[in-house]
Design a protein around this motif. Structure first.
Motif, PDB file in Angstrom:
ATOM      1  N   GLN A  23       9.498  -3.701  -3.528  1.00  0.00           N
ATOM      2  CA  GLN A  23       9.154  -4.652  -2.612  1.00  0.00           C
ATOM      3  C   GLN A  23       8.533  -5.876  -3.395  1.00  0.00           C
ATOM      4  O   GLN A  23       8.733  -6.986  -3.261  1.00  0.00           O
ATOM      5  CB  GLN A  23       7.992  -4.124  -1.497  1.00  0.00           C
ATOM      6  N   ALA A  24       7.450  -5.273  -4.232  1.00  0.00           N
ATOM      7  CA  ALA A  24       6.699  -6.475  -4.920  1.00  0.00           C
ATOM      8  C   ALA A  24       7.657  -7.246  -5.799  1.00  0.00           C
ATOM      9  O   ALA A  24       7.446  -8.427  -6.208  1.00  0.00           O
ATOM     10  CB  ALA A  24       5.597  -5.604  -5.840  1.00  0.00           C
ATOM     11  N   ARG A  25       8.753  -6.518  -6.442  1.00  0.00           N
ATOM     12  CA  ARG A  25       9.522  -7.489  -7.353  1.00  0.00           C
ATOM     13  C   ARG A  25      10.315  -8.675  -6.663  1.00  0.00           C
ATOM     14  O   ARG A  25      11.138  -9.314  -7.204  1.00  0.00           O
ATOM     15  CB  ARG A  25      10.530  -6.451  -8.155  1.00  0.00           C
ATOM     16  N   LYS A  26      10.650  -8.180  -5.403  1.00  0.00           N
ATOM     17  CA  LYS A  26      11.393  -9.435  -4.211  1.00  0.00           C
ATOM     18  C   LYS A  26      10.360 -10.570  -4.416  1.00  0.00           C
ATOM     19  O   LYS A  26      11.088 -11.575  -3.629  1.00  0.00           O
ATOM     20  CB  LYS A  26      11.903  -8.767  -3.237  1.00  0.00           C
ATOM     21  N   ARG A  27       9.147 -10.390  -4.576  1.00  0.00           N
ATOM     22  CA  ARG A  27       8.477 -11.416  -4.293  1.00  0.00           C
ATOM     23  C   ARG A  27       8.295 -12.354  -5.747  1.00  0.00           C
ATOM     24  O   ARG A  27       8.370 -11.843  -6.771  1.00  0.00           O
ATOM     25  CB  ARG A  27       6.989 -11.178  -3.669  1.00  0.00           C
ATOM     26  N   PRO A  28       7.871 -13.452  -5.453  1.00  0.00           N
ATOM     27  CA  PRO A  28       7.810 -14.512  -6.755  1.00  0.00           C
ATOM     28  C   PRO A  28       6.440 -14.396  -7.534  1.00  0.00           C
ATOM     29  O   PRO A  28       6.441 -14.879  -8.725  1.00  0.00           O
ATOM     30  CB  PRO A  28       7.888 -16.080  -6.273  1.00  0.00           C
ATOM     31  N   HIS A  29       5.381 -13.692  -7.320  1.00  0.00           N
ATOM     32  CA  HIS A  29       4.282 -13.619  -7.549  1.00  0.00           C
ATOM     33  C   HIS A  29       3.988 -12.569  -8.869  1.00  0.00           C
ATOM     34  O   HIS A  29       4.987 -11.734  -8.604  1.00  0.00           O
ATOM     35  CB  HIS A  29       3.316 -13.539  -6.783  1.00  0.00           C
ATOM     36  N   LEU A  87       0.654  -1.277  -0.056  1.00  0.00           N
ATOM     37  CA  LEU A  87      -0.030  -0.013   0.247  1.00  0.00           C
ATOM     38  C   LEU A  87       0.918   1.183  -0.154  1.00  0.00           C
ATOM     39  O   LEU A  87       1.324   1.776   0.922  1.00  0.00           O
ATOM     40  CB  LEU A  87      -0.923  -0.139   1.273  1.00  0.00           C
ATOM     41  N   PRO A  88       1.070   1.744  -1.258  1.00  0.00           N
ATOM     42  CA  PRO A  88       1.998   3.016  -1.050  1.00  0.00           C
ATOM     43  C   PRO A  88       1.204   4.385  -0.887  1.00  0.00           C
ATOM     44  O   PRO A  88      -0.077   4.448  -1.184  1.00  0.00           O
ATOM     45  CB  PRO A  88       2.596   2.844  -2.718  1.00  0.00           C
ATOM     46  N   LYS A  89       1.912   5.454  -0.601  1.00  0.00           N
ATOM     47  CA  LYS A  89       1.351   6.628  -0.438  1.00  0.00           C
ATOM     48  C   LYS A  89       1.771   7.334  -1.832  1.00  0.00           C
ATOM     49  O   LYS A  89       2.667   7.092  -2.364  1.00  0.00           O
ATOM     50  CB  LYS A  89       1.984   7.592   0.386  1.00  0.00           C
ATOM     51  N   ILE A  90       0.697   7.860  -2.342  1.00  0.00           N
ATOM     52  CA  ILE A  90       0.585   8.362  -3.697  1.00  0.00           C
ATOM     53  C   ILE A  90       0.537   9.803  -3.749  1.00  0.00           C
ATOM     54  O   ILE A  90       0.276  10.481  -2.748  1.00  0.00           O
ATOM     55  CB  ILE A  90      -0.269   7.680  -4.782  1.00  0.00           C
ATOM     56  N   ARG A  91       1.033  10.619  -4.905  1.00  0.00           N
ATOM     57  CA  ARG A  91       0.967  11.679  -5.001  1.00  0.00           C
ATOM     58  C   ARG A  91      -0.331  12.520  -5.371  1.00  0.00           C
ATOM     59  O   ARG A  91      -0.943  13.028  -6.297  1.00  0.00           O
ATOM     60  CB  ARG A  91       1.758  12.468  -5.992  1.00  0.00           C
ATOM     61  N   SER A  92      -1.273  12.378  -4.272  1.00  0.00           N
ATOM     62  CA  SER A  92      -2.603  13.135  -4.438  1.00  0.00           C
ATOM     63  C   SER A  92      -3.020  13.345  -3.156  1.00  0.00           C
ATOM     64  O   SER A  92      -3.235  12.457  -2.117  1.00  0.00           O
ATOM     65  CB  SER A  92      -3.666  12.262  -5.162  1.00  0.00           C
ATOM     66  N   GLU A  93      -3.912  14.588  -2.804  1.00  0.00           N
ATOM     67  CA  GLU A  93      -4.466  14.684  -1.576  1.00  0.00           C
ATOM     68  C   GLU A  93      -5.734  13.981  -1.379  1.00  0.00           C
ATOM     69  O   GLU A  93      -6.098  13.972  -0.023  1.00  0.00           O
ATOM     70  CB  GLU A  93      -4.527  16.261  -1.443  1.00  0.00           C
ATOM     71  N   VAL A 153       3.118  -1.078   4.283  1.00  0.00           N
ATOM     72  CA  VAL A 153       2.930   0.383   3.681  1.00  0.00           C
ATOM     73  C   VAL A 153       4.008   0.947   3.183  1.00  0.00           C
ATOM     74  O   VAL A 153       5.014   0.798   4.146  1.00  0.00           O
ATOM     75  CB  VAL A 153       1.913   1.150   4.887  1.00  0.00           C
ATOM     76  N   THR A 154       4.131   1.450   1.948  1.00  0.00           N
ATOM     77  CA  THR A 154       5.457   2.258   1.726  1.00  0.00           C
ATOM     78  C   THR A 154       5.177   3.542   1.191  1.00  0.00           C
ATOM     79  O   THR A 154       3.790   4.124   1.183  1.00  0.00           O
ATOM     80  CB  THR A 154       6.054   1.329   0.315  1.00  0.00           C
ATOM     81  N   PRO A 155       6.242   4.536   1.265  1.00  0.00           N
ATOM     82  CA  PRO A 155       6.263   6.039   1.073  1.00  0.00           C
ATOM     83  C   PRO A 155       5.990   6.149  -0.243  1.00  0.00           C
ATOM     84  O   PRO A 155       5.687   7.596  -0.580  1.00  0.00           O
ATOM     85  CB  PRO A 155       7.293   6.422   1.925  1.00  0.00           C
ATOM     86  N   SER A 156       6.187   5.485  -0.988  1.00  0.00           N
ATOM     87  CA  SER A 156       6.257   5.806  -2.764  1.00  0.00           C
ATOM     88  C   SER A 156       5.856   4.510  -3.579  1.00  0.00           C
ATOM     89  O   SER A 156       5.934   3.610  -3.236  1.00  0.00           O
ATOM     90  CB  SER A 156       7.506   6.415  -2.829  1.00  0.00           C
ATOM     91  N   VAL A 157       5.586   4.858  -4.608  1.00  0.00           N
ATOM     92  CA  VAL A 157       5.294   3.756  -5.666  1.00  0.00           C
ATOM     93  C   VAL A 157       6.724   3.222  -5.943  1.00  0.00           C
ATOM     94  O   VAL A 157       6.594   1.925  -6.357  1.00  0.00           O
ATOM     95  CB  VAL A 157       4.735   4.579  -7.040  1.00  0.00           C
ATOM     96  N   ALA A 158       7.737   3.834  -6.135  1.00  0.00           N
ATOM     97  CA  ALA A 158       9.033   3.153  -6.371  1.00  0.00           C
ATOM     98  C   ALA A 158       9.389   2.286  -5.258  1.00  0.00           C
ATOM     99  O   ALA A 158       9.682   1.091  -5.685  1.00  0.00           O
ATOM    100  CB  ALA A 158      10.023   4.148  -6.392  1.00  0.00           C
TER     101      ALA A 158
END
Length: 205
Positions: free
Chosen positions: A169-175, A130-136, A159-164
């Motif tokens: 994180q997601a790329r470290k998982r096999p799915h 769940l990233p924090k995105i650039r929208s109020e 929870v992550t502070p950015s899309v990057a």
């Protein structure tokens, strides 16, 4: 109600019940074949002269960013931002990936049906970032986490502070990876993936 309104407006009314199956459609999902059949019916109703060969060519080559867009072999981007769209996305995911679940990267705007979207996507998810995105207008990732935990308590999330960082994180998982929840988020993710984060402009979806 549709019949009554059509009669009031003296508008011809036709219902399209079957999906388009004659030739390949460049967009994934059975619902896109239904959309294709509707579009063809609209052309015919408007007496627009397009032959079957041109229709087949157009449907085969169509591209629609953030509509089950395959960024690479394991990454899908879809801007589903309401429960109906999220349900169609989940059905398309199963058509393409079978029983394989996703690492879901989810961001939703706060004025949307958060629970409805989460209920549609939780069953196809192995874990959620769940990233924090650039929208109020973005929903608080922690609020999404609470909703997801209530729907599927065993579903892990972070929870992550950015899309990057979410993608890292997601790329470290096999799915396979699914980014979804908002067209706004899809636009931000695509801008990042293209190496053009400055090109991103805030939208209302």
């Amino acid at each position: 109600m549709i019949r009554a309104r059509a009669a009031e407006c003296e508008a011809p009314l036709d219902f399209v019940n079957d999906s388009y199956q004659k030739t390949p459609v460049g967009l994934s999902g059975e619902h896109q074949k239904q959309n294709a059949a509707l579009a063809i019916a609209a052309l015919r109703a408007a007496n627009i002269d397009i032959n079957d060969s041109s229709i087949a060519q157009g449907l085969a080559s169509i591209e629609w960013p953030a509509r089950f867009q395959r960024w690479d072999e394991r990454t899908v981007i879809d801007g589903a931002h309401n429960p109906a769209a999220a349900q169609a996305l989940a059905e398309t995911w199963r058509e393409v990936f079978g029983g394989q679940r996703a690492t879901l990267i989810l961001a939703v705007l706060s004025d949307k049906d958060l629970r409805g979207i989460c209920e549609a996507l939780a069953p196809i998810s192995e874990s959620v970032v769940l990233p924090k995105i650039r929208s109020e207008r973005a929903a608080d990732p922690e609020e999404l986490a609470k909703i997801l935990s209530g729907i599927t308590p065993s579903l892990s999330y972070s929870v992550t502070p950015s899309v990057a960082l979410a993608l890292d994180q997601a790329r470290k998982r096999p799915h396979p990876i699914l980014l979804s929840g908002s067209l706004h988020f899809a636009g931000e993710a695509l801008a990042y993936l293209r190496g053009e984060p400055g090109a991103f402009e805030e939208c209302a979806q």
